[in-house]
Write a protein that holds these residues in place. Structure first.
Motif, PDB file in Angstrom:
ATOM      1  N   ASN A  43       0.829  -1.211   0.000  1.00  0.00           N
ATOM      2  CA  ASN A  43       0.000   0.000   0.000  1.00  0.00           C
ATOM      3  C   ASN A  43       0.863   1.260   0.000  1.00  0.00           C
ATOM      4  O   ASN A  43       0.573   2.225  -0.711  1.00  0.00           O
ATOM      5  CB  ASN A  43      -0.936   0.018   1.215  1.00  0.00           C
TER       6      ASN A  43
ATOM      7  N   LYS B 214      -7.262 -10.370   1.107  1.00  0.00           N
ATOM      8  CA  LYS B 214      -6.884  -8.978   0.863  1.00  0.00           C
ATOM      9  C   LYS B 214      -5.751  -8.851  -0.160  1.00  0.00           C
ATOM     10  O   LYS B 214      -5.636  -7.813  -0.809  1.00  0.00           O
ATOM     11  CB  LYS B 214      -6.499  -8.289   2.167  1.00  0.00           C
TER      12      LYS B 214
ATOM     13  N   TYR C 188      -7.336  -8.926  -3.557  1.00  0.00           N
ATOM     14  CA  TYR C 188      -8.179  -7.732  -3.634  1.00  0.00           C
ATOM     15  C   TYR C 188      -7.318  -6.504  -3.947  1.00  0.00           C
ATOM     16  O   TYR C 188      -7.645  -5.713  -4.836  1.00  0.00           O
ATOM     17  CB  TYR C 188      -8.951  -7.531  -2.331  1.00  0.00           C
ATOM     18  N   ASN C 189      -6.217  -6.365  -3.231  1.00  0.00           N
ATOM     19  CA  ASN C 189      -5.339  -5.229  -3.490  1.00  0.00           C
ATOM     20  C   ASN C 189      -4.711  -5.318  -4.875  1.00  0.00           C
ATOM     21  O   ASN C 189      -4.547  -4.295  -5.550  1.00  0.00           O
ATOM     22  CB  ASN C 189      -4.269  -5.119  -2.409  1.00  0.00           C
TER      23      ASN C 189
ATOM     24  N   ASN D 191      -7.322  -4.136  -7.280  1.00  0.00           N
ATOM     25  CA  ASN D 191      -7.433  -2.677  -7.252  1.00  0.00           C
ATOM     26  C   ASN D 191      -6.272  -2.011  -7.984  1.00  0.00           C
ATOM     27  O   ASN D 191      -6.463  -1.024  -8.700  1.00  0.00           O
ATOM     28  CB  ASN D 191      -7.508  -2.175  -5.813  1.00  0.00           C
TER      29      ASN D 191
ATOM     30  N   LEU E 287      -6.881  -2.452 -11.655  1.00  0.00           N
ATOM     31  CA  LEU E 287      -7.966  -1.577 -12.087  1.00  0.00           C
ATOM     32  C   LEU E 287      -7.453  -0.143 -12.236  1.00  0.00           C
ATOM     33  O   LEU E 287      -7.767   0.530 -13.224  1.00  0.00           O
ATOM     34  CB  LEU E 287      -9.124  -1.644 -11.098  1.00  0.00           C
ATOM     35  N   ASP E 288      -6.641   0.301 -11.280  1.00  0.00           N
ATOM     36  CA  ASP E 288      -6.045   1.639 -11.369  1.00  0.00           C
ATOM     37  C   ASP E 288      -5.124   1.773 -12.584  1.00  0.00           C
ATOM     38  O   ASP E 288      -4.999   2.850 -13.151  1.00  0.00           O
ATOM     39  CB  ASP E 288      -5.244   1.963 -10.109  1.00  0.00           C
TER      40      ASP E 288
ATOM     41  N   ALA F  94      -7.637  -7.404 -13.355  1.00  0.00           N
ATOM     42  CA  ALA F  94      -8.360  -7.078 -12.121  1.00  0.00           C
ATOM     43  C   ALA F  94      -9.476  -8.087 -11.875  1.00  0.00           C
ATOM     44  O   ALA F  94      -9.642  -8.581 -10.749  1.00  0.00           O
ATOM     45  CB  ALA F  94      -8.913  -5.660 -12.196  1.00  0.00           C
TER      46      ALA F  94
ATOM     47  N   TYR G 184     -10.314 -10.385  -8.592  1.00  0.00           N
ATOM     48  CA  TYR G 184     -11.579 -10.292  -7.847  1.00  0.00           C
ATOM     49  C   TYR G 184     -12.306 -11.631  -7.811  1.00  0.00           C
ATOM     50  O   TYR G 184     -12.979 -11.944  -6.815  1.00  0.00           O
ATOM     51  CB  TYR G 184     -12.487  -9.206  -8.437  1.00  0.00           C
TER      52      TYR G 184
ATOM     53  N   TYR H 213     -17.317  -5.509  -1.746  1.00  0.00           N
ATOM     54  CA  TYR H 213     -16.466  -4.609  -2.532  1.00  0.00           C
ATOM     55  C   TYR H 213     -15.750  -5.332  -3.676  1.00  0.00           C
ATOM     56  O   TYR H 213     -15.443  -4.726  -4.695  1.00  0.00           O
ATOM     57  CB  TYR H 213     -15.471  -3.886  -1.632  1.00  0.00           C
TER      58      TYR H 213
ATOM     59  N   ASN I 252     -16.148  -3.857  -7.334  1.00  0.00           N
ATOM     60  CA  ASN I 252     -14.989  -3.512  -8.166  1.00  0.00           C
ATOM     61  C   ASN I 252     -14.931  -4.369  -9.431  1.00  0.00           C
ATOM     62  O   ASN I 252     -14.507  -3.893 -10.480  1.00  0.00           O
ATOM     63  CB  ASN I 252     -13.702  -3.629  -7.365  1.00  0.00           C
TER      64      ASN I 252
ATOM     65  N   CYS J 240     -17.153  -2.724 -11.766  1.00  0.00           N
ATOM     66  CA  CYS J 240     -16.477  -1.556 -12.371  1.00  0.00           C
ATOM     67  C   CYS J 240     -15.520  -1.987 -13.478  1.00  0.00           C
ATOM     68  O   CYS J 240     -15.435  -1.324 -14.523  1.00  0.00           O
ATOM     69  CB  CYS J 240     -15.720  -0.768 -11.300  1.00  0.00           C
TER      70      CYS J 240
END
Length: 191
Positions: A63, A90, A93-94, A97, A100-101, A108, A112, A124, A128, A131
């Motif tokens: 992170n 997690k 999941y990270n 994310n 996706l970014d 992604a 997920y 979430y 996501n 998305c």
């Protein structure tokens, strides 16, 4: 025999102190991170030997690196968390994310999907994933994932907003308005 018992006691005591020291370090690093003091948080976490880092330690390192724009290094840390504990939802999941970014929706989605297998009630991940499907123009898949997210956590305003957007794109204007109304009610009640 007595020397052996003392030796075992000394080893156990040393190991317990190492873990106690690691938890103090992690708590301090978490406080630094919450204060947006990324450098000190990162430096503290690096003092924990790699072989004793927990998945949470690896995630926090990832992170911090992602926050600093070092996505390749963040990705490595998230993979370390996943390899440290394959059931730690997690980590994928990270990763999802991060992808996706980085505008990598297919990658992604794969992450997920792993999350939803490990933790099927994690709203979430479905949101996501919805998305990501939106970015690919796969509106029905997006709708299905937003619906799962809403079923799990019906009070999350953004879930309803993106569902309304998706339904509007699917030319389901009346249904879209219903979800937009839910979105507005949730926002009004949270203010």
């Amino acid at each position: 025999m007595r020397k052996f018992v003392y030796l075992i006691f000394a080893i156990v005591f040393t190991v317990m102190n190492v873990f106690a020291d690691d938890s103090i370090i992690v708590n301090q690093a978490n406080m630094y991170y919450a204060e947006n003091n990324l450098e000190d948080a990162f430096s503290l976490l690096l003092t924990i030997p790699q072989e004793t880092r927990t998945p949470q330690n690896w995630i926090l390192l990832g992170n911090i690196l992602q926050d600093k724009g070092r996505n390749d290094d963040a990705e490595f840390m998230y993979h370390q968390a996943a390899s440290n504990d394959a059931k730690y939802y997690k980590a994928p999941y990270n990763l999802g994310n991060l992808y996706l970014d980085e505008e990598k929706p297919n990658m992604a989605i794969e992450q997920y999907k792993i999350v939803t297998k490990l933790k099927p009630d994690f709203a979430y991940a479905y949101y996501n994933m919805g998305c990501a499907y939106l970015r690919l123009g796969k509106l029905k898949d997006a709708r299905n994932n937003f619906a799962k997210a809403i079923d799990i956590k019906p009070t999350e305003a953004d879930f309803h907003y993106n569902m309304a957007y998706t339904l509007k794109k699917l030319n389901k204007t009346k249904d879209a308005q219903t979800f937009l109304d839910y979105y507005n009610k949730i926002k009004e009640n949270n203010i």
